[in-house]
Each structure stands twice: as C-alpha cells, then as structure tokens.
Design a protein around this motif. Structure first.
Motif, PDB file in Angstrom:
ATOM      1  N   ALA A 670      37.629 -73.986  35.438  1.00 40.19           N
ATOM      2  CA  ALA A 670      38.752 -74.265  36.118  1.00 40.19           C
ATOM      3  C   ALA A 670      39.596 -75.204  35.461  1.00 40.19           C
ATOM      4  CB  ALA A 670      38.639 -74.896  37.502  1.00 40.19           C
ATOM      5  N   ARG A 671      39.190 -76.250  34.925  1.00 42.05           N
ATOM      6  CA  ARG A 671      39.895 -77.181  34.220  1.00 42.05           C
ATOM      7  C   ARG A 671      40.591 -76.480  33.023  1.00 42.05           C
ATOM      8  NH1 ARG A 671      36.987 -82.935  32.622  1.00 42.05           N
ATOM      9  NH2 ARG A 671      39.251 -83.109  32.071  1.00 42.05           N
ATOM     10  N   CYS A 672      39.855 -75.703  32.238  1.00 37.95           N
ATOM     11  CA  CYS A 672      40.730 -74.680  31.123  1.00 37.95           C
ATOM     12  C   CYS A 672      41.895 -74.235  31.785  1.00 37.95           C
ATOM     13  CB  CYS A 672      39.629 -73.792  30.499  1.00 37.95           C
ATOM     14  SG  CYS A 672      38.350 -74.625  29.560  1.00 37.95           S
ATOM     15  N   TYR A 673      41.739 -73.361  32.787  1.00 36.89           N
ATOM     16  CA  TYR A 673      42.954 -72.976  33.613  1.00 36.89           C
ATOM     17  C   TYR A 673      44.129 -73.690  33.489  1.00 36.89           C
ATOM     18  CZ  TYR A 673      39.814 -69.194  34.848  1.00 36.89           C
ATOM     19  OH  TYR A 673      38.856 -68.189  34.666  1.00 36.89           O
ATOM     20  N   LEU A 674      43.860 -75.054  34.129  1.00 36.33           N
ATOM     21  CA  LEU A 674      44.899 -76.059  34.220  1.00 36.33           C
ATOM     22  C   LEU A 674      45.298 -76.445  32.763  1.00 36.33           C
ATOM     23  CD1 LEU A 674      43.420 -78.156  37.003  1.00 36.33           C
ATOM     24  CD2 LEU A 674      45.201 -76.627  37.126  1.00 36.33           C
ATOM     25  N   ALA A 675      44.611 -76.809  31.864  1.00 33.25           N
ATOM     26  CA  ALA A 675      44.848 -77.223  30.610  1.00 33.25           C
ATOM     27  C   ALA A 675      45.706 -76.128  29.778  1.00 33.25           C
ATOM     28  CB  ALA A 675      43.757 -77.502  29.639  1.00 33.25           C
ATOM     29  N   ALA A 676      45.438 -74.762  30.093  1.00 30.82           N
ATOM     30  CA  ALA A 676      46.330 -73.731  29.614  1.00 30.82           C
ATOM     31  C   ALA A 676      47.418 -73.184  30.413  1.00 30.82           C
ATOM     32  CB  ALA A 676      45.399 -72.717  29.435  1.00 30.82           C
ATOM     33  N   LYS A 681      45.625 -68.184  37.666  1.00 30.03           N
ATOM     34  CA  LYS A 681      44.079 -68.138  37.755  1.00 30.03           C
ATOM     35  C   LYS A 681      43.390 -69.549  38.461  1.00 30.03           C
ATOM     36  CE  LYS A 681      43.117 -65.263  33.777  1.00 30.03           C
ATOM     37  NZ  LYS A 681      42.375 -65.256  32.544  1.00 30.03           N
ATOM     38  N   ALA A 682      44.095 -70.776  38.267  1.00 30.21           N
ATOM     39  CA  ALA A 682      43.660 -72.033  38.963  1.00 30.21           C
ATOM     40  C   ALA A 682      43.591 -71.837  40.297  1.00 30.21           C
ATOM     41  CB  ALA A 682      44.454 -73.147  38.420  1.00 30.21           C
ATOM     42  N   ARG A 683      44.962 -71.279  40.911  1.00 35.83           N
ATOM     43  CA  ARG A 683      44.920 -71.107  42.429  1.00 35.83           C
ATOM     44  C   ARG A 683      43.945 -69.864  43.136  1.00 35.83           C
ATOM     45  NH1 ARG A 683      49.550 -71.857  45.429  1.00 35.83           N
ATOM     46  NH2 ARG A 683      50.836 -71.892  43.435  1.00 35.83           N
ATOM     47  N   ALA A 684      43.624 -68.811  42.183  1.00 40.36           N
ATOM     48  CA  ALA A 684      42.616 -68.077  42.651  1.00 40.36           C
ATOM     49  C   ALA A 684      41.348 -68.615  42.657  1.00 40.36           C
ATOM     50  CB  ALA A 684      42.754 -66.995  41.772  1.00 40.36           C
ATOM     51  N   TRP A 685      40.833 -69.465  41.631  1.00 39.23           N
ATOM     52  CA  TRP A 685      39.813 -70.074  41.596  1.00 39.23           C
ATOM     53  C   TRP A 685      39.328 -71.043  42.804  1.00 39.23           C
ATOM     54  CZ3 TRP A 685      37.562 -74.989  41.850  1.00 39.23           C
ATOM     55  CH2 TRP A 685      36.488 -75.128  41.245  1.00 39.23           C
ATOM     56  N   LEU A 686      40.619 -71.607  43.241  1.00 35.29           N
ATOM     57  CA  LEU A 686      40.402 -72.670  44.159  1.00 35.29           C
ATOM     58  C   LEU A 686      40.297 -71.734  45.774  1.00 35.29           C
ATOM     59  CD1 LEU A 686      40.892 -75.536  45.329  1.00 35.29           C
ATOM     60  CD2 LEU A 686      43.129 -74.939  45.402  1.00 35.29           C
ATOM     61  N   ASN A 703      32.295 -79.097  41.106  1.00 32.37           N
ATOM     62  CA  ASN A 703      33.274 -78.247  41.680  1.00 32.37           C
ATOM     63  C   ASN A 703      34.298 -78.733  42.583  1.00 32.37           C
ATOM     64  OD1 ASN A 703      32.422 -75.690  40.361  1.00 32.37           O
ATOM     65  ND2 ASN A 703      30.744 -75.303  41.401  1.00 32.37           N
ATOM     66  N   ALA A 704      33.703 -79.655  43.306  1.00 32.11           N
ATOM     67  CA  ALA A 704      34.837 -80.245  44.251  1.00 32.11           C
ATOM     68  C   ALA A 704      35.812 -81.008  43.533  1.00 32.11           C
ATOM     69  CB  ALA A 704      34.029 -81.043  45.397  1.00 32.11           C
ATOM     70  N   ILE A 705      35.277 -81.686  42.408  1.00 31.70           N
ATOM     71  CA  ILE A 705      36.220 -82.554  41.531  1.00 31.70           C
ATOM     72  C   ILE A 705      37.478 -81.513  40.822  1.00 31.70           C
ATOM     73  CG2 ILE A 705      36.578 -83.655  39.396  1.00 31.70           C
ATOM     74  CD1 ILE A 705      33.693 -84.918  39.917  1.00 31.70           C
ATOM     75  N   SER A 706      36.904 -80.304  40.498  1.00 33.52           N
ATOM     76  CA  SER A 706      38.058 -79.092  39.830  1.00 33.52           C
ATOM     77  C   SER A 706      38.799 -78.852  40.905  1.00 33.52           C
ATOM     78  CB  SER A 706      36.999 -78.245  39.262  1.00 33.52           C
ATOM     79  OG  SER A 706      36.519 -78.713  38.122  1.00 33.52           O
ATOM     80  N   ALA A 707      38.377 -78.533  42.039  1.00 34.57           N
ATOM     81  CA  ALA A 707      39.263 -78.123  43.388  1.00 34.57           C
ATOM     82  C   ALA A 707      40.169 -79.364  43.543  1.00 34.57           C
ATOM     83  CB  ALA A 707      38.320 -78.011  44.549  1.00 34.57           C
ATOM     84  N   ALA A 708      39.822 -80.501  43.602  1.00 33.80           N
ATOM     85  CA  ALA A 708      40.928 -81.700  43.726  1.00 33.80           C
ATOM     86  C   ALA A 708      41.822 -81.603  42.585  1.00 33.80           C
ATOM     87  CB  ALA A 708      40.224 -82.933  43.798  1.00 33.80           C
ATOM     88  N   ARG A 709      41.634 -81.227  41.415  1.00 35.04           N
ATOM     89  CA  ARG A 709      42.463 -81.154  40.144  1.00 35.04           C
ATOM     90  C   ARG A 709      43.599 -80.589  40.617  1.00 35.04           C
ATOM     91  NH1 ARG A 709      40.818 -83.755  35.511  1.00 35.04           N
ATOM     92  NH2 ARG A 709      38.622 -84.071  35.411  1.00 35.04           N
ATOM     93  N   ILE A 710      42.986 -79.136  41.060  1.00 32.34           N
ATOM     94  CA  ILE A 710      43.922 -77.848  41.135  1.00 32.34           C
ATOM     95  C   ILE A 710      44.856 -78.280  42.349  1.00 32.34           C
ATOM     96  CG2 ILE A 710      44.254 -75.406  41.775  1.00 32.34           C
ATOM     97  CD1 ILE A 710      41.289 -75.034  40.489  1.00 32.34           C
ATOM     98  N   GLN A 711      44.404 -79.073  43.357  1.00 26.15           N
ATOM     99  CA  GLN A 711      45.139 -79.295  44.620  1.00 26.15           C
ATOM    100  C   GLN A 711      46.323 -80.345  44.169  1.00 26.15           C
ATOM    101  OE1 GLN A 711      42.043 -80.822  46.917  1.00 26.15           O
ATOM    102  NE2 GLN A 711      41.955 -78.918  48.396  1.00 26.15           N
ATOM    103  N   ILE A 712      45.975 -81.334  43.049  1.00 24.11           N
ATOM    104  CA  ILE A 712      47.053 -81.943  42.670  1.00 24.11           C
ATOM    105  C   ILE A 712      48.070 -81.147  41.892  1.00 24.11           C
ATOM    106  CG2 ILE A 712      47.415 -83.863  41.022  1.00 24.11           C
ATOM    107  CD1 ILE A 712      44.538 -85.028  41.454  1.00 24.11           C
TER     108      ILE A 712
END
Length: 895
Positions: A670-676, A681-686, A703-712
């Motif tokens: 999920a972090r890779c999707y955000l960095a790229a 894809k990040a939204r689909a992951w969430l 996983n919960a931390i990565s979910a928070a990253r995407i929400q931000i």
C-alpha cells in the motif's frame, strides 16, 4: 602497507616446457568463473599459469599468497590491492571501506568488491597462487561467496597443492569451473622425454621415450611407477620396464615392483589401510588396533609411495586410486574375513568421530543394509538438521523394503526428512503407520516403553507443525504443550524443535515476550542437541523480534553469535552454507534501516539464490518482503511492487503450506502505491484490506497504519487520527519501538494535514527520541516529502548528538533532491523505463557539477553505489556521458 612484490607475476623459467595445449583449458569462457590447478609441489602449477596469463589481452591481477595472509582482513586487503595494482577502477574506495568493517561484517567488503568488478565489462583475470596456505574457514567461506556472485567477465584462477575447502562439486555441476588436476598435467611425448631426462635423471633414447609415452599415454603417475621400478637411474644404459596402463598390468606391477619389495611391516600397513578412501593416523590406528600409524604415514610420504596429502598439516591422506585398487585386491585374496573386519572398524571410527556421511558412503559400498538402517536411525535427525534432508531421503530409498518394515524410528527419520523438504502430503499416512506399529507394541508389551513414548512425542510435534500449516492454531498449541509435559521423560532430543514451535505460536499471537523466551530456549537446547538448522531458525526469528522491538544492536549480536556457532561446528565447504531466511532477512532489515545498503545487499544475495533454487512458500514470502522493502527504501517502487505482489500471491495460494503468518507484505505494498502516486490502487487497497483479516496482531497493526496513510492522502485525516490514537497506546504497551515510531510519524502526518502543526511536531520529537535510542534511521527517510520537510522544521531535530546530526543530513539531502522534477509523474514518459528516486537524486547532483566522490558524500553512500546509479541512469536515458545525460534529461523535462 602492502608488499607490492606479491603482485608480481613470477618470471617464467626458460627451461620450463611450454604447456600451450593446457592454456586453452584456462582461457575465459562464457559460463566459467574458476580455473583450479591442483597438484603436488613441483608439478609446474605456477609456471603453467604464469605462461598462460602472459598471453592474455585483458587485465591480470596476480597475488602470491603466503602463510601471513591467513586472516580475513589481510587476505582481502591483498586481493583488493592486486586488483588495484592491475588498474581496476573503484578498488581504492573498497580498500578504504574495508577498514570500517568488523570481522563478522567482512561479507560487506566482499560485496563492495563485487560491485566494483561490475563497473567494467572488460575481461579481468585474478590469480591466487598457493591457495593451500590459506586455512582460515572464514576466508574460505568468503572466497566461496565472492566466486558465487562474480560478474561474467571475471575469471579467478587458483593454484593449490590440495583441493581448497570451497564448494567445488556445486560449481562443477553448474559448469563454472575448469579443473587441471595432476592427471590432466600428463605430458606429451616431448614432455615425457624432458621429464625422465631432466627431472628423474634417467637417460632414455628417443625410441625408449616414445614407447613409454605410448604405454602411459602421458600419465604422470604411471611414469612415476616406471621411475620407481628399481632400475639404476644413474646408468645411462638402464631402461625402465615397459608398462601396460590400467587393470591387471598395473596391479601386477604394483605387486611385483612395489608392494612385494617393501619390508613386511610397510606391506601389511598398506594392505590393511586400503579399506577406507581417506586415511588419518587416528583412523589407521583404529583399523589396525595400534598406536604407530602416523609414523608409518610419514614414512610413506618420505618414500613417495603414492600417498597423497589432503591438507597442509599431514593429517589426512588418500592413496592413489589405482594403487589402492591393487592393495584392495591383495587384501581380498589374502584374507577376505580380515578385510571385512577392517572395513567395519573404519566405519565405527568414522561414526564415532562424526564423519557420518563418509561412513554411510562406505556402508553403501559394502551393501551392509542392516547397518545402514541402524546408522540412519541413530544419526538421521542430526543429518537432517544439518541440511542433508535430501541425501537422507535418497539413502532411505536404497534400503530393501523388508529392512524398513516395523522400524518406527526409521519411519520417523523419513517423516522429518520429508518435513524439512516441504513434502507434507506423504507425511500423514506415515504418521498413521508409525502409530499403528506403536499400538501393536503396547498391545504386545514391548520392552521399549520409553522409546515408544518418545516416538509418540515426535508424532505430536510433527502434527503440531502440520496444524500450523493449516491455520489450526489451537491444535498446534495443544500438541506442543502435550510434548512439553512429557519431554523430560524421554531421551530423544526434542526440546529445541518443540520450543521453536512454541516460539512460532507466541509470535503469531503477538505475545513477543513469551516468544523471545521460547526462542532463546530453543537456541540453547539446539546447541546442546547439536541441531544447527533449529539454532539458525530460532535465533533468526528471535533476532527478527528484537529488531522489530527496536533492539537493533541486540538483534545483530544474536545473529552474529548464532552464525558463529553454526559455522564453527557445522560448516562444510563442499555443501551450500546453511541459511536461515529469518536470520538473513533480519540482517537485510537491520542494515537497510541503518542506511548501510551494501551490507543489506550482501545478506540479500544468498536469499535470492535460495529463491531461484526453489524454497518453501513461507520462506519465499519473507525473502520477497525484505527484497521489496529494500527496493522501496531505494526509491525503486516498480521492483518493490513486483516483489511484494509476488509475496502476497504466494501467501494466498500456498497458505496451507506455511507454518506461520509471514510479515505484512500488503501494508508495504500500500505504501508503494502511494509513493508511486497510484491513488487508484491505494483506494482499492483501502476498500479491501479488512476482507481477509490477519491473525497476527503485528500484521493487523501494520495494515491499519497503511490504511491511515491512504486516508490522509484521500483527505480523511480525522478517520486516520481516530485509528492512530488507539495504535499509539497499543504500541507503547507492547514495547514495540519500531511500530511505535511508525505510528507516531503517520499520526504526525495526519495532524499536520488538519493544520495542527505544533501537535504534529510534538509527536515527531517523541519519534526522534525513540529513533535515537534504538538507532533507526531509514524509517524516517522513507516518509513522504511533506513530512520530511516538517521534521526539519521541528525544534527537536536540532538536538545535539551523532544520530540527530546524521538524520538531519539525510533529511536535507532528501528534501534537496526532491526539488528536482519527479521522474514518476509523466516527465519521463519518453523513456523506456522511469528513473528511480535515487537516480533522480544522482541526476540533480550531476547537474550541480559534483564529481562522483562528492555525490557519494552528499548521499551518504559508497562511491561504487553512485557509479552503479550513473550506469543505470545512462542506460535509461540512452546516453554514454554526463553531458549527454544532462541534455537528454532537459529534453524529456527531468531538468
């Protein structure tokens, strides 16, 4: 200061025979990595290689070794010095960094040297002369590692009096090696004439030399037989007996001209000790029931009676094969019953002194199947633990069926071998078969009640691991506890394996304190029980937990101590080095986190080799996880996603074959999707991350931390804050420093997104404090640019101290390079492959006019790493120089 005379190639003796026909064997070839020239002293090894290397057009680095080079640091100093003397670029940087590595980190220096060798594609030949003088096991292991990962344009030539302790058989299977053994040094007719006239001082006519050469086909050993045939070598009229080579003629010759001419005691020693392929003084004493064998061996060496040293200490020997064949024929003819007794004594000594595989080889040759079954019952588990599960399965297959029937311990050996080979499907019926045998024994009041109890415990232990592979955690825990209750009442060493299973259970449940305690016990019992595989696995998982709790130094110490114990007690240069995926993965993570990329890559390389050869699915997932994490930290998001997506796919597809829950590849993906910048894809992951919830508390949190990253990123910082506030307390309670640092960083990002900058900086200062205490660095550098900018503005970043200074420097470098236009947002659409973040940084620094060394200082990396980035940069831009690179970068909008 290095002695430069050691880099000088010896001058060729004008009298030496030119061995042009052997030079072709030494010439570089597409698949070849090693030339190995092995022969006793005086066979012309150095002369041959010196003559050959004089005709090469590429760079030749020569190193004449001596006894003083028998320490890892000095050895590699001279290897690097020889390459530098030959003009190889990049070796100065490697030599400078060599002094910064501890002895147990010398693999980092070797990896740096390998990287330097990749900087050029021009042919390079490295000659290591007199390698038999290097006996240090650490050097031998490092040299094996060095050759394993050589670039294709490099050839290493080794000369030695004995075969070096390197994985030669494995290299031969891969067709990496060209051997010139004594038999390959056989002379031509002209060389034969030269040999007899000048070396053996036997005068021969041309006709006589021609006949001997035809009979011996140029084989040096046969010529030695001829020379030792008892003729008057001082007489020019004396002519050696003509000799038919091979079979009975050689045997008759050995009998009549050598064996029967020996004193009775030498004759008897030779015949009695021919029953074993390898020989030492102690082994010969056991065979002969005597105490004087070493004296006899020394006499044979002095008399050149075809006894070949296998080491440089005159401890181990072998007879020449044809000579031994003749001795065995004499022994069978004279007293076959005595020969059988001597063979049995040899096997008994080999087993008593832990030469188990050699003993098994002799038992199989003798076709003593009952004894083979007994030996496998006694030693099979230890062989399996030493990484020899596949040979054990092969040996079991050689046993006749009637030998295996009703031998439950032998069946248990097969079960463990199948388990370590990850062949789980045949195990269940075998477990039932063993249980049936044990039940019948109980019904028949079999006297071995204790043995039956121990086997029942082994059955329960295997079933517990199978239950873990099926996610049946309760059954796994119940079976393990059952074994623990009974374990002290049995003599079979099961404690290490049992406590490792217990450690896996606690780790999977997130009970890290209990997991550490169990794994520490597994390491201790594994050392007592001499189970290297369990020690490596338990120590590796223990270090993994310590690392994730922020105890980096302790994790590194655990890895070092465990590795040292295994190498000291179980290192076999002819076999692949035992590897624990947990341990090497931990080392990759530690060095990645410390921003020491070369050491991280050095520990990743064996894992990738493990991956290529096919490994069990749980290990496959771990390897791809750390591989993806390292690529992510280097800004190579495409390769990171490839590795992590593969890890996810294998974890889903092979879940029933994995006895633990692997690390959370999904969270990093999920972090890779955000960095790229792939928000879709990040939204689909969430939307999907909770559909298949993790059973591991740590994975759930990541996983919960990565979910928070995407929400931000999606503009939902309030939702992120709600989850992160709970995670802060949980991470504090679990004493997981690494998790706590990441939660604090993401929480700070969420607060900053809400405009609460002071509160965000307060959390960042807490993260700094934990990072400084534990030594984490990369975890801060891996965050997004806005948060890194906020870190630099946080007052706490100015705290005095080495850690804070280094973090500031890395952050400033990252922020400065991020101002260069990104290669991932369409500017480089005209390129075949987008630039990685590191390559964009290098491009920006090139644009500032900095030389490679200054770029390395600014980026806190090795100069060889900078060169590698520049080489990749040129390839992606399709250019060949800095000027062309800058022009092309401006053309596509990168500058």
């Amino acid at each position: 200061m290095l002695l430069t005379t050691k880099f000088l190639k010896p001058a060729t003796d004008a009298r030496a025979v030119n061995r042009t026909r052997l030079h072709r064997r030494l010439d570089p070839a597409p698949q070849k990595r090693v030339n190995l020239v092995v022969a006793p002293a005086g066979y012309g090894k150095t002369t041959l290689v010196s003559q050959w290397s004089g005709g090469l057009t590429g760079r030749v680095a020569w190193l004449s070794l001596d006894e003083n080079d028998n320490s890892p640091r000095r050895f590699w100093q001279y290897v690097i010095g020889a390459l530098n003397d030959a003009g190889l670029p990049g070796t100065e940087d490697v030599a400078q960094r060599l002094g910064s590595y501890e002895d147990h980190e010398m693999d980092g220096a070797v990896a740096g040297l390998i990287n330097a060798l990749t900087q050029s594609t021009a042919p390079i030949s490295l000659v290591l002369d007199d390698l038999h003088l290097i006996a240090d096991p650490g050097i031998q292991r490092q040299l094996g590692y060095f050759i394993d990962y050589l670039p294709p344009h490099v050839t290493v030539t080794l000369t030695s009096r004995v075969e070096p302790e390197l994985p030669l058989d494995r290299w031969r299977v891969r067709q990496w090696i060209s051997d010139i053994q004594p038999q390959v040094l056989a002379f031509s007719e002209a060389e034969c004439r030269y040999f007899f006239r000048d070396y053996m001082d036997i005068s021969l006519s041309d006709d006589d030399a021609h006949r001997i050469w035809q009979q011996t086909e140029g084989w040096v050993a046969a010529m030695q037989l001829t020379a030792l045939s008892g003729h008057d070598t001082a007489s020019t009229a004396a002519k050696p007996q003509l000799l038919e080579v091979g079979g009975q003629p050689i045997t008759r010759y050995v009998f009549s001209e050598i064996l029967d001419r020996q004193p009775a005691d030498i004759h008897d020693f030779l015949v009695d000790t021919a029953c074993t392929p390898r020989l030492s003084g102690s082994l010969a004493d056991a065979i002969r029931a005597s105490r004087d064998s070493q004296t006899y061996l020394e006499r044979l060496i002095q008399q050149n009676l075809f006894l070949i040293p296998l080491d440089t200490k005159n401890e181990w020997f072998r007879y020449h094969d044809l000579f031994r064949d003749a001795l065995l024929q004499r022994a069978r003819t004279r007293d076959p019953e005595r020969l059988t007794l001597l063979e049995q004594r040899a096997v008994a000594w080999l087993l008593e002194h832990n030469h188990v595989q050699e003993a098994i080889a002799q038992i199989i040759t003798q076709e003593d199947w009952d004894r083979l079954a007994t030996v496998l019952e006694q030693h099979g588990n230890n062989l399996i633990q030493g990484g020899f599960h596949l040979p054990v399965l092969e040996w079991l297959e050689t046993l006749p069926a009637d030998i295996v029937i009703n031998r439950p311990q032998l069946l248990m050996v097969r079960i463990w071998a199948l388990f370590f080979a990850n062949r789980l499907s045949p195990i269940e019926p075998l477990l039932s078969e063993v249980e049936d045998i044990l039940d019948r024994r109980v019904a028949d009041s079999h006297p071995d009640a204790e043995g039956a109890l121990a086997l029942h415990n082994e059955l329960s232990l295997v079933r517990s691991y199978i239950a873990r592979s099926k996610n049946d955690d309760k059954s796994a825990a119940d079976l393990t506890q059952q074994v623990l209750k009974e374990i002290d009442h049995t003599q079979i060493p099961l404690k290490s394996v049992t406590y490792y299973g217990l450690g896996l259970d606690y780790f999977g449940q997130g009970e890290l304190d209990a997991a550490e305690e169990a794994l520490d016990a597994s390491v201790r019992y594994g050392q007592l029980e001499r189970k290297p595989s369990t020690v490596l696995s338990s120590g590796g998982l223990l270090a993994w937990i310590q690392y994730n709790r922020g105890e980096i130094d302790q994790a590194l110490d655990t890895c070092t101590q465990v590795r040292r114990w295994v190498d000291d007690h179980f290192y076999d240069p002819q076999q692949p080095r035992l590897i624990s995926c947990w341990q090497n993965s931990t080392l990759v993570e530690i060095y990645r986190e410390r921003n020491e990329k070369e050491l991280a890559e050095a520990n990743l390389l064996p894992l990738l080799d493990h991956l290529k050869s096919g490994t069990e699915p749980g290990q496959h997932v771990i390897i791809q996880q750390v591989r993806g994490h390292l690529a992510f930290s280097e800004g190579d998001y495409a390769n990171a996603m490839t590795a992590l997506e593969d890890a996810e796919a294998v974890a889903r597809r092979r879940r029933e074959h994995i006895v633990f829950e692997p690390p959370a590849s999904s969270a990093l993906l999920a972090r890779c999707y955000l960095a790229a910048n792939d928000v879709g894809k990040a939204r689909a992951w969430l939307d999907n991350w909770q559909i298949s919830p993790s059973t591991s508390p740590l994975n759930k949190d990541l996983n919960a931390i990565s979910a928070a990253r995407i929400q931000i990123r999606l503009g939902q910082p309030d939702q992120a804050c709600e989850a992160l506030s709970r995670l802060v307390g949980k991470a504090n309670a679990s004493s997981n420093s690494r998790l706590l640092i990441e939660v604090l960083l993401v929480y700070a990002s969420a607060l900053a997104a809400k405009g609460q900058v002071e509160e965000a900086q307060h959390l960042l200062e807490q993260a700094f404090a934990h990072g400084a205490e534990c030594g984490f660095l990369q975890i801060f550098i891996d965050e997004a640019a806005p948060l890194k900018a906020l870190m630099l503005k946080t007052p706490g970043i100015q705290t005095p101290g080495r850690w804070y200074t280094r973090l500031r420097g890395l952050l400033e470098q990252e922020i400065g390079s991020s101002k260069a236009p990104s290669g991932r947002t369409g500017h480089d659409s005209a390129l075949v492959e987008p630039l990685s973040q590191r390559e964009i940084e290098v491009l920006a620094l090139i644009n500032e006019g900095l030389p490679n060394k200054e770029i390395a200082v600014r980026m806190s990396v090795a100069a060889t790493t900078v060169k590698a980035h520049i080489r990749n940069l040129y390839g992606k831009l399709g250019v060949g120089s800095r000027t062309e690179a800058l022009a092309r970068a401006r053309q596509v909008g990168l500058l």
